[in-house]
Enzyme design. Structure first.
Site, PDB file in Angstrom:
ATOM      1  N   ASP A 164     114.783 -70.000  24.676  1.00 43.60           N
ATOM      2  CA  ASP A 164     115.818 -70.763  23.983  1.00 43.60           C
ATOM      3  C   ASP A 164     115.857 -70.256  22.550  1.00 43.60           C
ATOM      4  OD1 ASP A 164     117.846 -72.537  23.815  1.00 43.60           O
ATOM      5  OD2 ASP A 164     116.621 -74.347  23.809  1.00 43.60           O
TER       6      ASP A 164
ATOM      7  N   GLU B  43     120.253 -71.511  17.711  1.00 43.16           N
ATOM      8  CA  GLU B  43     121.675 -71.629  17.978  1.00 43.16           C
ATOM      9  C   GLU B  43     122.508 -70.993  16.867  1.00 43.16           C
ATOM     10  OE1 GLU B  43     123.280 -72.853  20.620  1.00 43.16           O
ATOM     11  OE2 GLU B  43     121.374 -73.181  21.643  1.00 43.16           O
TER      12      GLU B  43
ATOM     13  N   ARG C 216     122.594 -65.845  31.125  1.00 50.00           N
ATOM     14  CA  ARG C 216     121.694 -66.518  30.200  1.00 50.00           C
ATOM     15  C   ARG C 216     120.264 -66.185  30.581  1.00 50.00           C
ATOM     16  NH1 ARG C 216     118.428 -70.282  28.359  1.00 50.00           N
ATOM     17  NH2 ARG C 216     119.020 -71.571  26.575  1.00 50.00           N
TER      18      ARG C 216
ATOM     19  N   ARG D  89     127.205 -70.283  33.984  1.00 49.14           N
ATOM     20  CA  ARG D  89     126.594 -68.976  33.790  1.00 49.14           C
ATOM     21  C   ARG D  89     125.445 -68.762  34.775  1.00 49.14           C
ATOM     22  NH1 ARG D  89     125.029 -69.282  27.538  1.00 49.14           N
ATOM     23  NH2 ARG D  89     124.153 -71.227  28.352  1.00 49.14           N
TER      24      ARG D  89
END
Length: 317
Positions: free
Chosen positions: A155, A158, A150, A199
């Site tokens: 960010d 989604e 990641r 992750r």
């Protein structure tokens, strides 16, 4: 005078032919006898060694064993650091994360705009003309030998899962990252192990094509900075966000502000976008998306038209 029935070769049933066939067998027998004699002489010389000779032989054997053991001890850390391939993200040693080491590998898939699957390829031997190591097969369903990474500090919108619709611009963000890294070799600086999904949170770098990093000391393009600069991701402003250095948080926020001002990427229609954190909270509670400004304007226009129609009806009566 040569006659057709005459020949310099003896008949097959003659004594001379029989001697010729038995000659190789005699040679092999003589060679075996000589080997036995040599072995007996060597054993005799060995049994005649003095105690000093036996001590010298023991010292040589001990030195050879110690040299092999020492070489193994010295080679093992070198192999683990530069040549050993880590197959899964949960196999990464904590010491690697503490030292913020770099890992070199190939990106095999990009499921969203801030994550990817990573195939660790340490050391040389993975590409021609010096290819002597083989990559594992990665099929359509992935592989059991890839690491989930990641990207730090970002960010992305989604992506939808199942019947849940994804955020706007999530497909564009994923396609941009895929165009940059899919199938290419990148460097990942290990920063943290994600507690929720396990992750690895990394800072990915896309190396330069012709100039090696050890020549300039620069690993290449910082993809976390680049995706924010292109306007395809938010800055991870949560306290759980991981930055390479605390003072760089303001730098990432400045890059996002510049992208919003330039109206690039997902900021081309304005800055009033739902963040991924707000999206996760809303979908978890089952709340539908809020109506946009254009929808509210249309509703107001419909309501005003209805009121005007009612006024005309009352006036006519």
């Amino acid at each position: 005078m040569w006659l057709p029935w005459s020949s310099s070769r003896a008949p097959s049933n003659s004594p001379q032919a029989n001697n010729e066939r038995s000659f190789p067998e005699d040679l092999r027998f003589q060679q075996a006898e000589q080997d036995v004699v040599h072995l007996g002489r060597a054993w005799g010389e060995l049994t005649q060694l003095s105690s000093a000779g036996y001590a010298l032989l023991a010292f040589g054997a001990s030195a050879l064993l110690y040299t092999g053991w020492l070489a193994h001890r010295k080679w093992d850390p070198v192999y683990s650091r530069y040549f050993k391939r880590i197959r899964r993200h949960y196999e990464v040693p904590d010491s690697y994360i503490k030292e913020k080491r770099y890992m070199k590998g190939i990106v095999t898939s990009v499921p969203d705009g801030d994550g990817f699957s990573f195939l660790h390829t340490p050391g040389p031997g993975w590409r021609w003309p010096l290819k002597f190591r083989r990559l594992p097969y990665v099929g359509p369903k992935g592989s059991s030998e890839v690491m989930r990474m990641r990207m730090a500090a970002v960010d992305a919108p989604e992506v939808g899962k199942g019947e849940t619709e994804g955020q706007p611009f999530s497909a564009e963000s994923q396609k941009w990252l895929e165009s940059q890294v899919l199938g290419r070799t990148i460097y990942c600086q290990l920063l943290k192990r994600e507690s929720q999904y396990g992750r690895m949170i990394v800072l990915p770098f896309l190396p330069r094509r012709f100039i090696p990093w050890w020549f300039t000391g620069n690993r290449g393009t910082n993809l976390s900075e680049e995706i924010i600069r292109r306007g395809w991701a938010f800055v991870y402003e949560s306290t759980a966000g991981e930055f390479p250095h605390p003072e760089k948080r303001e730098g990432y926020l400045t890059l996002m502000a510049e992208a919003q001002k330039a109206k690039v990427g997902m900021w081309k229609h304005g800055t009033s976008l739902e963040t991924p954190a707000q999206y996760k909270k809303r979908t978890k509670q089952g709340i539908p998306p809020e109506t946009t400004d254009s929808d509210s304007d249309e509703n107001e226009e419909e309501a005003s038209w209805f009121r005007r129609s009612l006024k005309r009806v009352f006036r006519s009566h």
